[in-house]
Design a protein around this motif. Structure first.
Motif, mmCIF file in Angstrom:
data_model
loop_
_atom_site.group_PDB
_atom_site.id
_atom_site.type_symbol
_atom_site.label_atom_id
_atom_site.label_comp_id
_atom_site.label_asym_id
_atom_site.label_seq_id
_atom_site.Cartn_x
_atom_site.Cartn_y
_atom_site.Cartn_z
ATOM 1 N N ILE A 173 -36.754 20.424 19.909
ATOM 2 C CA ILE A 173 -35.386 20.803 20.233
ATOM 3 C C ILE A 173 -35.242 22.282 19.883
ATOM 4 C CG2 ILE A 173 -34.481 20.069 17.973
ATOM 5 C CD1 ILE A 173 -31.876 19.279 19.530
ATOM 6 N N VAL A 174 -34.551 23.018 20.742
ATOM 7 C CA VAL A 174 -34.370 24.452 20.528
ATOM 8 C C VAL A 174 -33.107 24.673 19.696
ATOM 9 C CG1 VAL A 174 -33.962 26.677 21.652
ATOM 10 C CG2 VAL A 174 -35.545 25.021 22.690
ATOM 11 N N ILE A 175 -33.226 25.522 18.680
ATOM 12 C CA ILE A 175 -32.032 25.989 17.971
ATOM 13 C C ILE A 175 -31.658 27.324 18.605
ATOM 14 C CG2 ILE A 175 -31.014 26.586 15.745
ATOM 15 C CD1 ILE A 175 -33.359 25.184 14.407
ATOM 16 N N PRO A 176 -30.619 27.337 19.431
ATOM 17 C CA PRO A 176 -30.265 28.602 20.090
ATOM 18 C C PRO A 176 -29.800 29.639 19.069
ATOM 19 C CG PRO A 176 -28.578 26.928 20.492
ATOM 20 C CD PRO A 176 -29.704 26.238 19.774
ATOM 21 N N ALA A 177 -29.861 30.899 19.478
ATOM 22 C CA ALA A 177 -29.371 31.961 18.600
ATOM 23 C C ALA A 177 -27.845 31.861 18.488
ATOM 24 C CB ALA A 177 -29.775 33.319 19.168
ATOM 25 N N ARG A 178 -27.336 32.116 17.295
ATOM 26 C CA ARG A 178 -25.884 32.079 17.093
ATOM 27 C C ARG A 178 -25.252 33.250 17.820
ATOM 28 N NH1 ARG A 178 -22.786 31.029 11.373
ATOM 29 N NH2 ARG A 178 -20.699 31.659 12.051
ATOM 30 N N PRO A 179 -24.255 32.992 18.659
ATOM 31 C CA PRO A 179 -23.658 34.096 19.433
ATOM 32 C C PRO A 179 -22.956 35.097 18.525
ATOM 33 C CG PRO A 179 -22.923 31.931 20.249
ATOM 34 C CD PRO A 179 -23.619 31.702 18.959
ATOM 35 N N ALA A 180 -22.891 36.336 18.999
ATOM 36 C CA ALA A 180 -22.162 37.371 18.259
ATOM 37 C C ALA A 180 -20.669 37.046 18.266
ATOM 38 C CB ALA A 180 -22.400 38.731 18.920
ATOM 39 N N GLY A 181 -19.982 37.510 17.256
ATOM 40 C CA GLY A 181 -18.530 37.339 17.211
ATOM 41 C C GLY A 181 -18.091 35.975 16.741
ATOM 42 N N THR A 182 -18.997 35.229 16.077
ATOM 43 C CA THR A 182 -18.646 33.881 15.641
ATOM 44 C C THR A 182 -18.571 33.767 14.116
ATOM 45 O OG1 THR A 182 -20.983 33.234 15.675
ATOM 46 C CG2 THR A 182 -19.691 32.784 17.668
ATOM 47 N N GLU A 183 -18.498 34.923 13.447
ATOM 48 C CA GLU A 183 -18.576 34.919 11.982
ATOM 49 C C GLU A 183 -17.451 34.080 11.364
ATOM 50 O OE1 GLU A 183 -18.705 37.548 13.924
ATOM 51 O OE2 GLU A 183 -20.822 38.090 13.715
ATOM 52 N N GLY A 184 -16.262 34.126 11.964
ATOM 53 C CA GLY A 184 -15.133 33.446 11.348
ATOM 54 C C GLY A 184 -15.001 31.972 11.718
ATOM 55 N N LEU A 185 -15.894 31.462 12.587
ATOM 56 C CA LEU A 185 -15.715 30.095 13.095
ATOM 57 C C LEU A 185 -16.276 29.056 12.126
ATOM 58 C CD1 LEU A 185 -16.594 30.486 16.888
ATOM 59 C CD2 LEU A 185 -14.369 30.652 15.757
ATOM 60 N N ASP A 186 -15.590 27.906 12.064
ATOM 61 C CA ASP A 186 -16.127 26.820 11.237
ATOM 62 C C ASP A 186 -17.153 26.016 12.036
ATOM 63 O OD1 ASP A 186 -14.810 25.043 12.898
ATOM 64 O OD2 ASP A 186 -13.159 24.674 11.503
ATOM 65 N N GLU A 187 -17.760 25.050 11.370
ATOM 66 C CA GLU A 187 -18.878 24.321 11.963
ATOM 67 C C GLU A 187 -18.476 23.573 13.240
ATOM 68 O OE1 GLU A 187 -21.249 22.722 8.657
ATOM 69 O OE2 GLU A 187 -21.839 21.144 10.066
ATOM 70 N N THR A 188 -17.283 23.003 13.237
ATOM 71 C CA THR A 188 -16.830 22.254 14.417
ATOM 72 C C THR A 188 -16.652 23.186 15.605
ATOM 73 O OG1 THR A 188 -15.670 20.771 12.923
ATOM 74 C CG2 THR A 188 -15.090 20.635 15.258
ATOM 75 N N ALA A 189 -16.046 24.345 15.351
ATOM 76 C CA ALA A 189 -15.838 25.308 16.440
ATOM 77 C C ALA A 189 -17.177 25.842 16.936
ATOM 78 C CB ALA A 189 -14.953 26.455 15.947
ATOM 79 N N LEU A 190 -18.111 26.027 16.011
ATOM 80 C CA LEU A 190 -19.438 26.499 16.422
ATOM 81 C C LEU A 190 -20.148 25.456 17.276
ATOM 82 C CD1 LEU A 190 -20.638 28.139 13.090
ATOM 83 C CD2 LEU A 190 -20.222 29.324 15.263
ATOM 84 N N ALA A 191 -20.045 24.193 16.883
ATOM 85 C CA ALA A 191 -20.735 23.132 17.628
ATOM 86 C C ALA A 191 -20.269 23.097 19.082
ATOM 87 C CB ALA A 191 -20.516 21.776 16.954
ATOM 88 N N ALA A 192 -18.992 23.437 19.306
ATOM 89 C CA ALA A 192 -18.457 23.411 20.667
ATOM 90 C C ALA A 192 -19.097 24.484 21.554
ATOM 91 C CB ALA A 192 -16.943 23.594 20.630
ATOM 92 N N LEU A 193 -19.770 25.446 20.950
ATOM 93 C CA LEU A 193 -20.427 26.508 21.725
ATOM 94 C C LEU A 193 -21.854 26.136 22.115
ATOM 95 C CD1 LEU A 193 -19.331 29.574 19.542
ATOM 96 C CD2 LEU A 193 -18.204 28.685 21.592
ATOM 97 N N VAL A 194 -22.361 25.058 21.533
ATOM 98 C CA VAL A 194 -23.774 24.705 21.714
ATOM 99 C C VAL A 194 -23.922 23.750 22.895
ATOM 100 C CG1 VAL A 194 -25.825 23.756 20.623
ATOM 101 C CG2 VAL A 194 -24.130 24.970 19.231
ATOM 102 N N THR A 195 -24.460 24.253 23.988
ATOM 103 C CA THR A 195 -24.609 23.442 25.196
ATOM 104 C C THR A 195 -25.933 22.678 25.181
ATOM 105 O OG1 THR A 195 -25.740 25.193 26.380
ATOM 106 C CG2 THR A 195 -23.328 25.164 26.532
ATOM 107 N N ARG A 196 -25.989 21.653 26.010
ATOM 108 C CA ARG A 196 -27.256 20.925 26.162
ATOM 109 C C ARG A 196 -28.370 21.876 26.576
ATOM 110 N NH1 ARG A 196 -27.694 17.650 31.411
ATOM 111 N NH2 ARG A 196 -28.143 19.772 32.085
#
Lengths: 209, 115
Positions: A173-196
């Protein structure tokens, strides 16, 4: 489809079941009935297995990725043993050896199964048709940039692309790179950015809106 | 180098198949989910292994890859393994398939036992 085929309850059948019966569908019905009659399985067991499969989705993998982005110790454990780390979050990985490969600024990872269709289904659900296609399986190992471009993903020439070929017992499984500009996001908000596709490597994680 | 047909890595192939402008996907039909569930249950119970599934699929040859859908190949391979392991016989299956086909022309109708 015209709804002229009504079930005994008076409701139309699902569109899926409205097409002419194929030979292989007929075999599935016959096999299932024989297995139930012989006590090998039960209707309830089959239904529970389908429910468990339907409950799995890329949102599961996204939770794992978001945790890795937020928790450096978890990230280390995930990279060391992705099966064990995923189990920490309550996911059933079975007997598979799961390997997490991490995208960085310089390296982009992509997964494939050239021999068949092995896929991290326990974290992503059932695989898309294209993952099982001759076109993807044949080409992504020799011309990954062209294949990724067909997904709309063009990477800089300076990015190293690593293609990982899965087996029945060992999946990636690939761990994608964390997008820029997401420093303030919590884990739930971050998970919503992770596509299949970002966890297959044919896409990137979304940028925050 | 000799390799079998299923070992596709590096073979020449066309652009990815598209549906609505995106690489193709589809929602799984109930019968496909049932095939998947039967495969998982039968291997979990030890009637055969994932390697047995693959062997049966690989032995079908390249024609099967072009003419049968993914879950067509799976149900054929699950059947072969269950017959080999003696869970039921080919004649039991054949007789039941004849009964199933007589129930009606669609999957929904043929699924109704006793109809």
């Amino acid at each position: 489809m015209p709804h002229d085929h009504l079930s005994p309850s008076g409701h139309p059948y699902r569109a899926d079941n409205d097409m002419p019966l194929t030979y292989w569908q007929c075999m599935e019905i016959a096999m299932r009935e024989l297995l139930i009659e012989k006590g090998v399985t039960t209707t309830a067991e089959i239904a529970a297995q389908i429910d468990a499969m339907d409950a799995r989705s890329p949102a599961d993998g996204a939770r794992v990725v978001a945790r890795a982005w937020c928790d450096p110790a978890f990230r280390q454990r995930l990279l060391a043993d992705a099966s064990a780390a995923s189990r920490e979050l309550g996911f059933d990985i079975g007997a598979l050896r799961l390997i997490a490969v991490e995208n960085t600024q310089d390296v982009h990872n992509v997964i494939v199964c050239t021999l068949c269709s092995c896929y991290p289904r326990n974290l992503l659900g059932l695989s898309p048709d294209w993952y099982k296609s001759r076109e993807y399986r044949s080409r992504v190992v020799v011309e990954p940039r062209r294949v990724l471009a067909e997904f709309g993903l063009t990477l800089p020439d300076t990015t190293t692309i690593r293609v990982h070929d899965s087996t029945a017992d060992m999946r990636y499984i690939v761990i994608p790179a964390r997008p820029a500009g997401t420093e303030g996001l919590d884990e739930t908000a971050l998970a919503a950015l992770v596509t299949r596709d970002s966890m297959i490597g044919t896409g990137l994680a979304r940028s925050p809106a | 180098m000799n390799k079998r047909w299923h070992d596709m890595g590096g073979d020449p192939a066309d652009a990815l198949p598209l549906r609505d402008g995106r690489p193709a996907e589809h929602d799984f039909a109930l019968w496909e989910k049932r095939v998947d569930a039967l495969m998982v249950l039968m291997t979990t119970k030890g009637h055969f292994t994932v390697d047995g599934l693959r062997r049966a699929i690989e032995d079908m040859g390249p024609e099967a890859f072009e003419t049968m859908s993914y879950y067509d190949r799976w149900i054929a391979a699950v059947n072969q393994n269950l017959v080999e392991s003696g869970v039921y016989t080919l004649s039991e299956l054949g007789q039941r398939m004849e009964q199933v086909a007589r129930r009606g022309p669609t999957y929904g109708q043929a699924s109704l036992a006793g109809a």
